[in-house]
Design a protein around this motif. Sequence first.
Motif, short mmCIF file in Angstrom:
data_model
loop_
_atom_site.label_atom_id
_atom_site.label_comp_id
_atom_site.label_asym_id
_atom_site.label_seq_id
_atom_site.Cartn_x
_atom_site.Cartn_y
_atom_site.Cartn_z
N MET A 25 0.83 -1.22 0.00
CA MET A 25 0.00 0.00 0.00
C MET A 25 0.86 1.26 0.00
O MET A 25 0.54 2.22 -0.70
CB MET A 25 -0.92 0.01 1.22
CG MET A 25 -2.14 -0.84 1.07
SD MET A 25 -3.29 -0.58 2.44
CE MET A 25 -2.73 -1.86 3.54
N ILE A 26 1.92 1.25 0.79
CA ILE A 26 2.79 2.42 0.86
C ILE A 26 3.47 2.66 -0.48
O ILE A 26 3.45 3.77 -1.01
CB ILE A 26 3.84 2.25 1.99
CG1 ILE A 26 3.14 2.26 3.36
CG2 ILE A 26 4.91 3.33 1.90
CD1 ILE A 26 4.00 1.76 4.50
N ALA A 28 2.59 1.74 -3.42
CA ALA A 28 1.64 2.03 -4.50
C ALA A 28 1.21 3.50 -4.53
O ALA A 28 0.67 3.95 -5.54
CB ALA A 28 0.40 1.15 -4.36
N GLN A 29 1.47 4.25 -3.49
CA GLN A 29 1.00 5.64 -3.41
C GLN A 29 1.77 6.61 -4.29
O GLN A 29 1.23 7.63 -4.70
CB GLN A 29 1.02 6.14 -1.97
CG GLN A 29 0.01 5.46 -1.09
CD GLN A 29 -1.42 5.68 -1.56
OE1 GLN A 29 -1.84 6.81 -1.79
NE2 GLN A 29 -2.16 4.60 -1.71
N ASP A 30 3.05 6.31 -4.56
CA ASP A 30 3.85 7.24 -5.36
C ASP A 30 5.09 6.51 -5.88
O ASP A 30 5.74 5.78 -5.13
CB ASP A 30 4.28 8.43 -4.51
CG ASP A 30 4.81 9.58 -5.33
OD1 ASP A 30 5.93 9.43 -5.89
OD2 ASP A 30 4.15 10.62 -5.42
N TYR A 46 10.96 9.02 0.55
CA TYR A 46 10.38 9.78 -0.54
C TYR A 46 11.46 10.72 -1.05
O TYR A 46 11.94 11.58 -0.30
CB TYR A 46 9.14 10.57 -0.09
CG TYR A 46 8.57 11.42 -1.19
CD1 TYR A 46 7.90 10.84 -2.25
CD2 TYR A 46 8.73 12.79 -1.19
CE1 TYR A 46 7.40 11.61 -3.28
CE2 TYR A 46 8.22 13.57 -2.21
CZ TYR A 46 7.56 12.98 -3.26
OH TYR A 46 7.07 13.74 -4.28
N GLU A 100 -8.49 2.22 3.69
CA GLU A 100 -8.75 3.61 3.30
C GLU A 100 -8.04 4.59 4.25
O GLU A 100 -7.49 5.60 3.80
CB GLU A 100 -10.24 3.90 3.23
CG GLU A 100 -10.92 3.23 2.05
CD GLU A 100 -10.23 3.50 0.71
OE1 GLU A 100 -9.91 4.67 0.41
OE2 GLU A 100 -10.00 2.53 -0.03
N ARG A 103 -4.29 4.46 3.33
CA ARG A 103 -4.04 5.19 2.07
C ARG A 103 -4.13 6.70 2.28
O ARG A 103 -3.32 7.46 1.77
CB ARG A 103 -5.01 4.74 0.99
CG ARG A 103 -4.69 3.38 0.45
CD ARG A 103 -5.62 3.00 -0.68
NE ARG A 103 -5.27 1.68 -1.18
CZ ARG A 103 -6.14 0.80 -1.63
NH1 ARG A 103 -7.43 1.11 -1.67
NH2 ARG A 103 -5.76 -0.38 -2.04
N VAL A 106 -1.00 7.92 4.23
CA VAL A 106 0.19 7.96 3.36
C VAL A 106 0.07 9.14 2.39
O VAL A 106 1.03 9.88 2.18
CB VAL A 106 0.39 6.63 2.60
CG1 VAL A 106 1.51 6.74 1.58
CG2 VAL A 106 0.68 5.49 3.60
N LYS A 107 -1.12 9.33 1.83
CA LYS A 107 -1.35 10.47 0.92
C LYS A 107 -1.13 11.80 1.64
O LYS A 107 -0.47 12.70 1.11
CB LYS A 107 -2.77 10.39 0.37
CG LYS A 107 -3.12 11.46 -0.61
CD LYS A 107 -4.55 11.30 -1.08
CE LYS A 107 -4.97 12.49 -1.90
NZ LYS A 107 -6.37 12.44 -2.29
N ASP A 108 -1.66 11.92 2.86
CA ASP A 108 -1.48 13.16 3.63
C ASP A 108 -0.01 13.38 3.99
O ASP A 108 0.48 14.52 3.95
CB ASP A 108 -2.32 13.14 4.90
CG ASP A 108 -3.82 13.25 4.61
OD1 ASP A 108 -4.20 13.54 3.45
OD2 ASP A 108 -4.61 13.03 5.56
N LEU A 110 2.54 12.29 2.27
CA LEU A 110 3.20 12.69 1.03
C LEU A 110 2.97 14.18 0.75
O LEU A 110 3.88 14.87 0.29
CB LEU A 110 2.68 11.88 -0.15
CG LEU A 110 3.29 10.51 -0.35
CD1 LEU A 110 2.50 9.73 -1.40
CD2 LEU A 110 4.75 10.60 -0.73
#
Length: 122
Positions: A25-26, A28-30, A46, A100, A103, A106-108, A110
């Motif tokens: 999951m991590i 796949a985010q970026d 990152y 969810e 995800r 991780v999005k936040d 990023l």
Amino acid sequence: MKSEDLFYETQLPVVKECLLALRSMILAQDKEITTAWKYGMPFFCYKGKMFCYLWFHKKYKLPYIGFVEGKHLDHPQLIQEKRARMKIFLCDPEKELAVEDIRMLVKDALAVYKKKRIMEKE
């Protein structure tokens, strides 16, 4: 076998499955998120900056995602404890993962890096 691979392979099957799902999951985010082995644990970077990691909580005996810049994140399930900078998200391998929530976190996280609040600081 690399240390990171050995880390996953030596876990109990249910924990290994949980950790590998978190890893997937991590990543796949970026496409700029890469894996590394730091401080004896699997880290995710990152653009070369330490981003998050996987580890186990001694008290709760559960795996967790540690967010390096967790102080910038707000989520009811994040735990800061005595950490000034990091927050953790516990995951119970016996229960369904909060996909969810993970995800979104991780999005936040990023977004914090992408806004250059972290990239310029170091």
